[in-house]
Structure formats: structure tokens, C-alpha cells
Design an enzyme around this catalytic site. Sequence first.
Site, mmCIF file in Angstrom:
data_model
loop_
_atom_site.group_PDB
_atom_site.id
_atom_site.type_symbol
_atom_site.label_atom_id
_atom_site.label_comp_id
_atom_site.label_asym_id
_atom_site.label_seq_id
_atom_site.Cartn_x
_atom_site.Cartn_y
_atom_site.Cartn_z
ATOM 1 N N GLY A 358 40.098 47.566 45.481
ATOM 2 C CA GLY A 358 39.109 48.307 46.256
ATOM 3 C C GLY A 358 38.952 47.709 47.624
ATOM 4 N N GLY A 359 38.003 48.240 48.344
ATOM 5 C CA GLY A 359 37.773 47.775 49.694
ATOM 6 C C GLY A 359 37.361 46.312 49.734
ATOM 7 N N PHE A 360 36.767 45.829 48.653
ATOM 8 C CA PHE A 360 36.245 44.472 48.690
ATOM 9 C C PHE A 360 37.170 43.463 48.027
ATOM 10 C CE2 PHE A 360 32.548 47.274 48.739
ATOM 11 C CZ PHE A 360 31.995 46.888 49.945
ATOM 12 N N GLY A 361 38.105 43.946 47.215
ATOM 13 C CA GLY A 361 38.997 43.001 46.561
ATOM 14 C C GLY A 361 39.607 43.602 45.321
ATOM 15 N N VAL A 363 40.482 44.140 41.325
ATOM 16 C CA VAL A 363 39.727 44.156 40.074
ATOM 17 C C VAL A 363 40.687 43.835 38.934
ATOM 18 C CG1 VAL A 363 38.238 45.519 38.579
ATOM 19 C CG2 VAL A 363 38.256 45.959 41.023
ATOM 20 N N ASP A 476 28.387 53.602 49.235
ATOM 21 C CA ASP A 476 29.793 53.948 49.105
ATOM 22 C C ASP A 476 30.002 54.855 47.895
ATOM 23 O OD1 ASP A 476 32.365 54.033 50.012
ATOM 24 O OD2 ASP A 476 32.942 52.035 49.314
#
Length: 658
Positions: A358-361, A363, A476
Amino acid sequence: MASTIYLLLFLSMIVGAQSVEFTFEGFNGREKNLTTHSASIIMSSGLLRLTNKTRNVVGQAFYYKPIQMLNTSSNSSPNASSFSTTFVFQIVSPKGKGGFGLAFTLAPSNQLPGAESGHYLGLFNSSNDGNILNNIFAVEFDTVNGLNDNADSEGNHVGININSMFSRSMEAAAYSETDHPNRFRDLMLDSGKPIQAWIEYDGATKLVNVTIGLVGKGRPSRPLITDSVDLSAVVRDNMYAGFSSSTGEKVSSHYILGWSFSTEGEAAPLLNYARLPEAPISEKTSSPFRPSVIAIVASLCGVAAILFAVLFFRAVYMKWPRFEALEDWELDCPHRFRYQDLHTATKGFINSEIIGVGGFGAVYRGRLPTNGNDVAVKKISTPNSSQGLRGFTAEIESLGRLRHKNLVNLQGWCKRNNDLLLVYDFIPNGSLADLLFNRRNNFVLSWEQRFNIVKGIAAGLLYLHEEWEKVVIHRDVKSSNVLIDAEMNGRLGDFGLARLYDHGTTSHTTKIVGTIGYLAPELTRTGQASTSSDVYAFGILLLEVACGRKPVETSDFILTDFVVESHQMGRLLDAADPKLNSAFVIKEMEVVLGLGLLCSHPNPKTRPTMREVIRYLNWEDKLPVIDDLGSSDSLSRSKRFMGAVSIEMITSSIDAGR
Ligand SMILES: *[C@@H]1O[C@H](CO)[C@@H](O)[C@H](O)[C@H]1NC(C)=O
Ligand SMILES: *[C@@H]1O[C@H](CO)[C@@H](O)[C@H](O)[C@H]1NC(C)=O
Ligand SMILES: *[C@@H]1O[C@H](CO)[C@@H](O)[C@H](O)[C@H]1NC(C)=O
Ligand SMILES: *[C@@H]1O[C@H](CO)[C@@H](O)[C@H](O)[C@H]1NC(C)=O
Ligand SMILES: *[C@@H]1O[C@H](CO)[C@@H](O)[C@H](O)[C@H]1NC(C)=O
Ligand SMILES: *[C@@H]1O[C@H](CO)[C@@H](O)[C@H](O)[C@H]1NC(C)=O
């Protein structure tokens, strides 16, 4: 005059540095060897209590005599003497979180008039903080975020401070394991347990070591902090050694149980734990503890009680998986996981376990070794902003308390160096986006399933916006953030993360967090996320589900425009997903499309609240006629279009900035 100085220098050269060594095992009968100030007292039990649970107090205690700290025994410029000290402290907090900490300190005077409470720990005040004339060396054991959020933002930390509350080096409180010296375990300073600290300074190598550990577990093999610092420029010839502590709006009692100190390269004398008094954890009974049969019986009772507690929690854990990975001393942060467990669960974060990026890292899928439960572990690496993220444990803790059947619940978290690991429920059926757009085995989500999913997501979003103790703006909402569980219910993931990420960055400008195609037009102008901008994104999600198309497919396909056009031509149902083969309830399709347009209206004032959305979806209210979208009013359409263009411009610049 000059000759007097010469004489003094000469004398001190003959005498050399005078070595000092002392030991306190409890402070009873030793009142003369300690000077106490402000709130600090020696209690009848022998405890030195630096502060009581009164707000905004300071308390200090120093060894009664100054200690010679500059070694002038050679004729080069004087060096700070080596010293070694160890002490046992207890920070007893009221239920919930207590406040502020204590510091071991070397100060030129045994009084620090004007020193402030709270973040200043009774050492400095706002006017002298940072002044090199303070001549103060301190090692702080702090339980709340520091004065300067970026510098000291780890709540539960140990730091080395020179003349200032700014820590020149700082670590989250932890101790190294005896058999794995490179593995550190977190330690809650205000857990109420006796904690021992060792501070050593070597005047020749100019290194300070700070080590902490739980009493009774032996001295950890590695220091928590090793810092290269020359104290020669900090200390004066005569220094007072002691402790300072403070409370603020949050309060704790800070106790010293025993203390030893030595200069001249000797290790501080060992403390005999059996002779130390112990602070009452509950603070109701303050009966003295003496080395006697009573103490032995009491400690046996204590051991039995701990065993019972462990057994009890084990039993509870079996039924309550989110507490699974906890040690009893970690109960202060009920959502904290052990890194080791997550490492094992994800097979060492190997790529084959990645289930999404994802946008943050990334999974990872994992199975917790503790209970065999499947989890999804999101690994957020923050190479440059780890400091910023550090302080948000409180926020993550709070997100961890959100519980709703239509949310992907955050089970817990773990912080490791620059990585923040978030542990979520594992949701087996992938994302809504995947089911809608990437057809596998010709699987098509039925209309019944889709309608159920959007109702679920609406309920989840209403919970975030209105039903929880705080307003949580998701920021989001999109089909790839909706996961589908085994019963084909939709569950909204990644809530609160955007805000966290925002905080984590050091820049002071508000970043727009979101995804192209889901950003409300006003977001691009004001940058202010609101529940209404979440509703906008939810509207786009409704259109995706109904039409089976992405919000922006090519530069000339914009989903909202496509649905608006169909609506204007009076053929709204033509926008429905062709894959459904017209297998839908017309009334439901109409409400989802109409609501999608209403929610994604360019004017935030026209959009409904999530509570209203639910009423429309449950047929409790009739959807208003959306005439200004339906009319061929070119103004509203061009507004929409302008919105889309500027969104793209802004998000691409955000992406470039990441
Ligand atoms: C404690 O104080 C007394 C009286 O001031 C002094 O005689 C004694 O040496 C001191 N003990 C230590 C260990 O400093
Ligand atoms: C705590 O200490 C302060 C300052 O010495 C004092 O005024 C207050 O009475 C004390 N409170 C308790 C509960 O002992
Ligand atoms: C001070 O330390 C330096 C190097 O650490 C050493 O060369 C020097 O001799 C020391 N001076 C004294 C007075 O001990
Ligand atoms: C700050 O502390 C210093 C030293 O302890 C003291 O001299 C000064 O008066 C204090 N300033 C204020 C504003 O309290
Ligand atoms: C500090 O710790 C390091 C690493 O464990 C060790 O090599 C060094 O001797 C220690 N120094 C002192 C002053 O204890
Ligand atoms: C002072 O320095 C001398 C030699 O440099 C050393 O032998 C002595 O132990 C030092 N004294 C202290 C108190 O560190």
C-alpha cells in the site's frame, strides 16, 4: 592573586582527586548524608520519595557533600573523573498514565532555585534551559513525551542531557536480554516495579554508559545507551550528585530505594536487594518492608500472586487473542506486540508472505506463534521520520481501541528501529477493488453482495465519524482499502493511518493524503480533511461498486462525469456494471448511483452525513432529487472537471514529494 591560584593548583596536584564512595540501602538513619529539597522526603520505611502525587511539584535529593569531579593530577588541562553509580527506583503511577520522570544528576549546587516542574524535571527552567553555564549533567528516566516533541518524543525513554532538557542521546526504555545481548526488551519505567539503573563514565575514553534492568533479573549484558561525551567541559571541580524529579499535570510518585556511587574508576558498590525498602504499588498501605521472615513470606506470596496472574492471563488470552503476545509488564500498552513474535509470524518478513503493498508499506500475512491466529502485518518504514513517529504510540494505542464489525481492526503494534509494525485482523477474501476489477475465474460479485458491502462500509464510516469517543477521519476511503471477510462483509482498513503519517513527517506544511480520484475538490484548495471529504470518497466508492469501473480510468474517463452524463440523459441505469447482466434490484441500484452522485457532489454542503447516508440506504429517508447535478448546468460540471484536474496536479506533486 596569581600566586594564590598557582598555590591552589599545586596543592590539588599533590592531593590529586579525592575519591568518593558511598552506599545507601534504604535511607533510614542516613538523613544527615542527604540533603532533600522541595517535595522530597525520607519516609519512615527508608524510601526516598522525590515527589508525591501532587501536581506540578519538584523534588530533589543530593549527597550531602560535594564530590571532586575534575581530575587535576596531571599538568594538562583537567579531565572529568571517572565515576560509576547504580540505583534502584520505582515510579508508581495512578491508574492510567502517570507523569514525568526522574533524573540522576551532577550539579554544581545542591539547590536549583527556580527550576520548573513538568518537562523540566526540576533541573532547569525556561530561561536557563540550554545555557552552558548550568554545568549540569543528567540522565533522565522520563515517562512522557519531552519538551521538544521532535527531540524527546518517545514517552517512555532514557536520555542523556547536558545543560538542557534536550537529550543528546535517547533510547526507548529497554534492557538487553541476558542470553541475547543484541535483543532488547521494552521496559515500562512507570510500571511501578523496582528498576535498577547503572551509569558509568570513563574519564579516559570519555564514554558514558547507561544500563537499565528489572531488579532480580541480573545486570543486562549490554548498556542501553553508550554515548561519547567529554564531561571535562561540563562539570566543575566540585559537583553534587543526586536526583531530581517532577510531576506536571500528570502525576506519579518517584521513589529511590537504594543508591551507590564511586569515583576513581571503581565500580559502584553492589546493592543488596534484600535490604532495600519497597514502595507500595497501590499506595494505600505504606507499611515498611524489613529484611525478615515477613519479607520472605511476603515475597513468596508475591510470587504466588504473579503465578496466578500469569495463569489467569494465559487463560484469558486463549479466548482473547489480541492480548496474546503480551508480557505482564506490558499491560500498560495493551496493544503492543513483541517484535520476535511478528518476526516469527511472518517468517522473518520474507517476500513470499507479502499480500499487498500500500501507500504506507508492505503488508505481510502471518500466523502468530502465540495462538496460531492469522494476522496481517503492515510494515511502515520511516527512514527519516522515525523520531516523528515515535511519539504516536499513544495515538496508535487509541486507534487500537476502535472496534467495529465493518472495520479491519487494529490488533496492535510494535516499533523496531525505523519500522512501525501494525498488526491487523487477517481478512481472507482480499480487497473490494480486486473483486470488482480483477476478475478471477469469472467471479462476479453479485448485486446482493455489493449492496451489503456498501451498507457495511457506511456503518463502519459512521462509527468512525460519529459513534466513537473521538471523530476519526479516515482520509483514504477507496475500494482497495475495503477488505472482504469470509461472510462477504466489507471491512474498511487503514483508518487513522493517514493522520499518523502526516504527524510522522517533519515538514510543517499540511500534506494532502489520499488517492487520485477520491480527493474532494475542497481538499485540494484548503488541504483540510473533514468527515465531508470522507463522504466524497465514499460517494466515489458507491459509484465504483455500482458501475464496476475505476474512478479514473484514462484521462478522458472520469467515473463521476460518466454517471452525471447518464443521469442527465435520463438513463441512469445504463451506468450499472454490465457484468451484473442486469441482475440487480432497480430501486437499490438507483439509490446507490444517486447517493454516489450526492456524496461526491463538488459542494461539501450538499453532501449528506454518514448518518443520513445510512438512512437513505435503509429506506428510512427518501433520497432528495439532485437537480443541480441532473441539470445540464455547465457550471457544476466544469467545477467537477476542474476539481479532477487540480486533484491530479496536486497528487502527482505529493507523490513526487514522498
Ligand atoms: C554521613 O554523615 C555523617 C555525619 O554528617 C558522617 O559522619 C558520615 O561519614 C556520613 N556517612 C557517609 C557514608 O557519607
Ligand atoms: C506532597 O508534597 C507537597 C510539597 O511538599 C505538599 O505540599 C503536599 O501536602 C504533599 N501531599 C501529600 C499527599 O503528601
Ligand atoms: C585527559 O585525557 C586525555 C585523553 O583522554 C589524556 O591524554 C590526558 O592525559 C588526560 N589528562 C588528565 C589530567 O588525566
Ligand atoms: C531559572 O533558574 C535559575 C537557576 O536555577 C535561576 O537563577 C533563575 O532565577 C530561574 N529563572 C526563573 C524565571 O525562574
Ligand atoms: C560501556 O559499554 C561498552 C560496550 O558494552 C564497553 O565496551 C565499555 O567498556 C563500557 N564503558 C564503561 C565506562 O563502562
Ligand atoms: C585521576 O587521574 C589519574 C591519572 O590520570 C588516575 O590515576 C586517577 O585514578 C584519576 N582520579 C580519578 C578520581 O578519576
